[in-house]
Scaffold this motif. Structure first.
Motif, PDB file in Angstrom:
ATOM      1  N   PHE A 139       4.470  -3.334  -1.863  1.00 38.92           N
ATOM      2  CA  PHE A 139       4.106  -2.670  -2.774  1.00 38.92           C
ATOM      3  C   PHE A 139       2.634  -1.977  -2.311  1.00 38.92           C
ATOM      4  O   PHE A 139       2.455  -2.261  -1.096  1.00 38.92           O
ATOM      5  CB  PHE A 139       3.608  -3.015  -3.977  1.00 38.92           C
ATOM      6  N   ARG A 140       2.839  -0.234  -2.472  1.00 35.37           N
ATOM      7  CA  ARG A 140       1.120   0.793  -1.255  1.00 35.37           C
ATOM      8  C   ARG A 140       0.802   0.999  -2.702  1.00 35.37           C
ATOM      9  O   ARG A 140       1.354   1.348  -3.920  1.00 35.37           O
ATOM     10  CB  ARG A 140       1.968   0.886  -0.451  1.00 35.37           C
ATOM     11  N   ALA A 141      -0.299   1.446  -2.191  1.00 36.39           N
ATOM     12  CA  ALA A 141      -1.375   2.592  -2.982  1.00 36.39           C
ATOM     13  C   ALA A 141      -2.067   2.659  -2.340  1.00 36.39           C
ATOM     14  O   ALA A 141      -3.158   2.486  -1.545  1.00 36.39           O
ATOM     15  CB  ALA A 141      -2.759   0.571  -3.592  1.00 36.39           C
ATOM     16  N   ALA A 142      -2.305   3.993  -2.677  1.00 36.44           N
ATOM     17  CA  ALA A 142      -3.062   5.251  -1.896  1.00 36.44           C
ATOM     18  C   ALA A 142      -3.829   6.303  -3.290  1.00 36.44           C
ATOM     19  O   ALA A 142      -3.916   5.864  -4.102  1.00 36.44           O
ATOM     20  CB  ALA A 142      -1.557   6.333  -1.324  1.00 36.44           C
ATOM     21  N   SER A 143      -4.919   6.403  -2.265  1.00 39.61           N
ATOM     22  CA  SER A 143      -5.897   7.404  -3.211  1.00 39.61           C
ATOM     23  C   SER A 143      -5.200   8.290  -4.205  1.00 39.61           C
ATOM     24  O   SER A 143      -5.623   8.056  -5.079  1.00 39.61           O
ATOM     25  CB  SER A 143      -7.234   7.245  -2.464  1.00 39.61           C
TER      26      SER A 143
END
Length: 136
Positions: free
Chosen positions: A37-41
């Protein structure tokens, strides 16, 4: 409590490659579907890729299909994500997680590959991610 730790991120130029690893401990790694999973601002957290317990089935979000490959080595309690042809839009903190619900162990698993399904409900659930930065 089970624990998963992602590593292998870094700074690369567009078109480059990285291989992420996720080491798990404290639970029956080989019984569960796993995911990246990934989280970008500037984006909602999203599922990148997920894989069933024995690696026979994998899912990818449309934006990474053909570029990323998920795999696992249950004997090593390790999950991998090979990322090729990286794009600036791939820039994010990448996390791994297990679907530790009954569905995550089910015969015929076919997702869903979402943060909620993989137990990523709260900030503390995300644990240690690895930063991937792709320059333009």
């Amino acid at each position: 409590q089970g624990q998963v730790v992602a590593s292998g991120g870094g700074l690369v130029e567009a078109g480059g490659s990285l291989r992420l690893s996720c080491t798990a401990s404290g639970f029956s790694f080989g019984e569960y579907a796993l995911g990246w999973f990934r989280a970008a601002s500037d984006k909602d957290p999203e599922g990148v890729s997920c894989i069933n317990w024995d690696g026979a089935r994998s899912l990818y979000t449309d934006s990474v299909k053909g570029r990323f490959t998920i795999s696992r080595d249950n004997a090593k309690n390790t999950l991998y994500l090979e990322m090729n042809s990286l794009k600036p839009e791939d820039t994010a903190v990448y996390y791994c997680a297990a679907d530790r619900t009954p569905y995550g162990t089910a015969f015929g698993w076919d997702g869903p590959c979402t943060p909620v399904q993989f137990g990523l409900h709260e900030t503390a659930d995300w644990g240690q991610g690895t930063q991937v930065t792709v320059s333009s």
